[in-house]
Each structure stands twice: as C-alpha cells, then as structure tokens.
Scaffold this motif. Sequence first.
Motif, PDB file in Angstrom:
ATOM      1  N   ALA A 198     -11.215 -12.445 -31.521  1.00  0.00           N
ATOM      2  CA  ALA A 198     -11.424 -11.738 -32.846  1.00  0.00           C
ATOM      3  C   ALA A 198     -12.866 -11.146 -32.631  1.00  0.00           C
ATOM      4  CB  ALA A 198     -11.195 -12.626 -33.863  1.00  0.00           C
ATOM      5  N   ILE A 247      -8.883  -7.934 -33.084  1.00  0.00           N
ATOM      6  CA  ILE A 247      -8.050  -9.030 -32.989  1.00  0.00           C
ATOM      7  C   ILE A 247      -7.110  -8.655 -31.456  1.00  0.00           C
ATOM      8  CG2 ILE A 247      -6.470 -10.925 -33.349  1.00  0.00           C
ATOM      9  CD1 ILE A 247      -7.246 -10.225 -36.465  1.00  0.00           C
ATOM     10  N   ALA A 250      -3.160 -11.050 -30.846  1.00  0.00           N
ATOM     11  CA  ALA A 250      -2.812 -11.593 -32.462  1.00  0.00           C
ATOM     12  C   ALA A 250      -1.674 -12.424 -32.348  1.00  0.00           C
ATOM     13  CB  ALA A 250      -2.828 -10.427 -33.416  1.00  0.00           C
TER      14      ALA A 250
END
Length: 285
Positions: A198, A247, A250
């Motif tokens: 992230a 991200i 994810a």
Amino acid sequence: MNYRHAFHAGNHADVLKHVALLALCDALTAKPAPVFALDTHAGRGLYALDSNSAQRTGEADDGIGRLVAEAPADPLIGRYLQAVRACRHEHGKHAYPGSPWLLAHALREQDRIAACELHPEEAAQLATNFSREPRMAVHARDGYAAMKAMLPPRIGETRYTRGLVLIDPPFEAQLEEFDKAIGALRDALARWPQGCYALWYPIKLRRSLQPFYRRAAAMPAKSALIAELLVRPDDSPLHMNGSGLLILNAPFQLDARLAPALKALAQTLGERQASARVEWIMAPP
C-alpha cells in the motif's frame, strides 16, 4: 529530511490511510497463517493532538475531530473510530494513533511488525513509544533500503508468506518520490510477489498523476487498486486537496468494503465538490 508528521497527524489524509490500513489488517488476519507487516516511513507512531505542532496547523480538526463528532454509520469507519478510542483510553484524550500503533492494535500475537524511520529524533521516539511491544522491531533506517533488506520476510525459523508493506513517504520532492516508490515496489514484488503493498500519495492536481497511474498499472502484481479521497476540488497546485492509496495485490473484496467508507468520508470531511474513488487500474484475475 525535515518532514515531521506531528504537524499533520489526524488530518484527512491520515483518516483515509488508517481506515484502509485497518481494513487490510483485518483481511490478512482472517486466515490463521502469521502475517508480517513492514511500515517503511513510520514516524513516531503516536501523536498528541494538543501539542504545539498539531495546534499550529489545526489539520486534525477537519479530520479525526470532525469524524469523531459525526461518526458516519459505516463498518470500516466504525472500526477505525474504535481503534482511536482504544488509543485514547490508553494514552489520553488527545492521543492519535500512527500506523505503527494501529498495526500493533490490529495484528495478532503470532504476527510481526518492522517499523522504519530515518529521522533520528522521530526514530528515537518511535523506539521509546514501542519499547514494550515484543512483536515490533524498530529500525532507524531508510524505508526503501529496508524493503530490499527485509523482503522476503524471515524471522528466526518463520518464513512469512502473507503480509503487508505500508509505504508512506513525505513527498517533499513529489516527482522524485514517485520514482523512488515505483522502483522500490517493482523490486519488492520480485522478491516477495505474494505480499500486499500500500503506497500513500498526495493529490494536488489529479491530472498530473496520469504517468504514475500508467506505471502503477504496469507493475508485476496480480492487481492494482486505487482508493482516493478528495476533500475539495483538485483545481489548485498550492494545496493538498486529497490523497490516495495504491494497493497492489489487494485482498478479496477490499474494493467493495472501501467504496462506501470513502463515500462517507467525502460527505463528512469534504467541502463542496468533495469526491471519492475506488477503482481497479489492474483488475484481479
């Protein structure tokens, strides 16, 4: 590096970042395997919003202050506010948790955290704040270099196949920072392809981020998700009008959970024409 996060703790960017961070932690800990978390630009990890630094900018008033007052009915926001209350129960009514504190709060006994901070005074305070946290190792070092040294993660006999790398640089030199971050992410994915990554970034003029989006979409990851919160129109290069998270890899259904939370944050924290976006720039297979 002169950046001190104490001036900005609890602002709208922190709210976005920390709502998403807890959602990522909860998704990772839903399975029993141990998790490793690396916080590359950790700061001091715990802040006092009644300090001179925080009071000088007043940014928290329009971030966590407004969110506490209005408390939108969204489960991810509720999870975040619960963590803030827990932090204040432990450290006082003006405390605000940085990402290291939230990681320690959200992860389990079998999980491990590495928190890196390059600024000497901030690193020393980080070590003091978490001196009694056995799951966390504090490193006074450059976070990008730590990604090379610590990935893939192995502590003792434990090899971590699951985990999270949070990259939250100060962006003092914005274009140069994007180059550093993209390069570090590409190298990290080669070392630890199954990790979740992230990257937080500021938004002044969104159109200026198009080269970053193109490069992010071409990363050697399984997926790339953008989650952005703009508290005002992105029509001025003089202000941070919002921020976002890239991200990579994810967790499943993270986008569906984040979308209503960010919409509620835009409605609560934003000025006129505030907006939120959760979008795949590289969809999962």
